[in-house]
Design a protein around this motif. Sequence first.
Motif, PDB file in Angstrom:
ATOM      1  N   LYS A 251      44.178 152.274 -10.099  1.00  0.00           N
ATOM      2  CA  LYS A 251      45.603 152.614 -10.214  1.00  0.00           C
ATOM      3  C   LYS A 251      46.437 151.756  -9.273  1.00  0.00           C
ATOM      4  O   LYS A 251      47.497 151.251  -9.658  1.00  0.00           O
ATOM      5  N   ARG A 252      45.976 151.582  -8.050  1.00  0.00           N
ATOM      6  CA  ARG A 252      46.699 150.749  -7.087  1.00  0.00           C
ATOM      7  C   ARG A 252      46.765 149.298  -7.545  1.00  0.00           C
ATOM      8  O   ARG A 252      47.794 148.645  -7.431  1.00  0.00           O
TER       9      ARG A 252
ATOM     10  N   ASP B 227      49.205 148.934 -10.426  1.00  0.00           N
ATOM     11  CA  ASP B 227      50.577 148.991  -9.895  1.00  0.00           C
ATOM     12  C   ASP B 227      50.955 147.668  -9.240  1.00  0.00           C
ATOM     13  O   ASP B 227      52.092 147.216  -9.359  1.00  0.00           O
ATOM     14  N   GLU B 228      50.011 147.065  -8.568  1.00  0.00           N
ATOM     15  CA  GLU B 228      50.267 145.809  -7.862  1.00  0.00           C
ATOM     16  C   GLU B 228      50.658 144.682  -8.811  1.00  0.00           C
ATOM     17  O   GLU B 228      51.432 143.803  -8.452  1.00  0.00           O
TER      18      GLU B 228
ATOM     19  N   ASP C 232      52.278 145.147 -11.615  1.00  0.00           N
ATOM     20  CA  ASP C 232      53.405 145.654 -12.411  1.00  0.00           C
ATOM     21  C   ASP C 232      52.985 146.332 -13.711  1.00  0.00           C
ATOM     22  O   ASP C 232      53.679 146.255 -14.720  1.00  0.00           O
ATOM     23  N   GLY C 233      51.844 146.993 -13.697  1.00  0.00           N
ATOM     24  CA  GLY C 233      51.428 147.816 -14.821  1.00  0.00           C
ATOM     25  C   GLY C 233      50.691 147.081 -15.921  1.00  0.00           C
ATOM     26  O   GLY C 233      50.631 145.854 -15.954  1.00  0.00           O
TER      27      GLY C 233
END
Length: 134
Positions: A61-62, A65-66, A68-69
Amino acid sequence: MTRYASLFAVILLAATPLPASADAIFDRCNAATKAVTDSDLAPCGSAWVAREEVRLKLAWKRALDEVDGAGSEQGKALLDEQRAWIAFKEKACRRYDVMSAGTLGRFHDAYVCRAQIIGDRINELGSLRGDGLS
């Protein structure tokens, strides 16, 4: 050779774990249960792998997110990479499953191998952020 097959081959060659030791919780669990047989080791080993899987989900998940999805170009590439890695993870460490029965070390080493494969991926995903996530 397809792009995925090439990636899989590289991952397979580069990530051959050498089961040497387990984590402290696994060791304490085995000591507390006085693990002697393969079936004694199973609950502690399964719990260790499950802990690593939880850590992997957080790292994933991190990492996503890093970049931008999953909808971003980097996210799509990371998702492709993760799918290839999952295929590798499912096949890694199978050599322990086919070793002769009654070999206690093989069962211990199988859990160590599986957990280390996952731990290595957690660290790799963490490197996207530069934090190691270990």
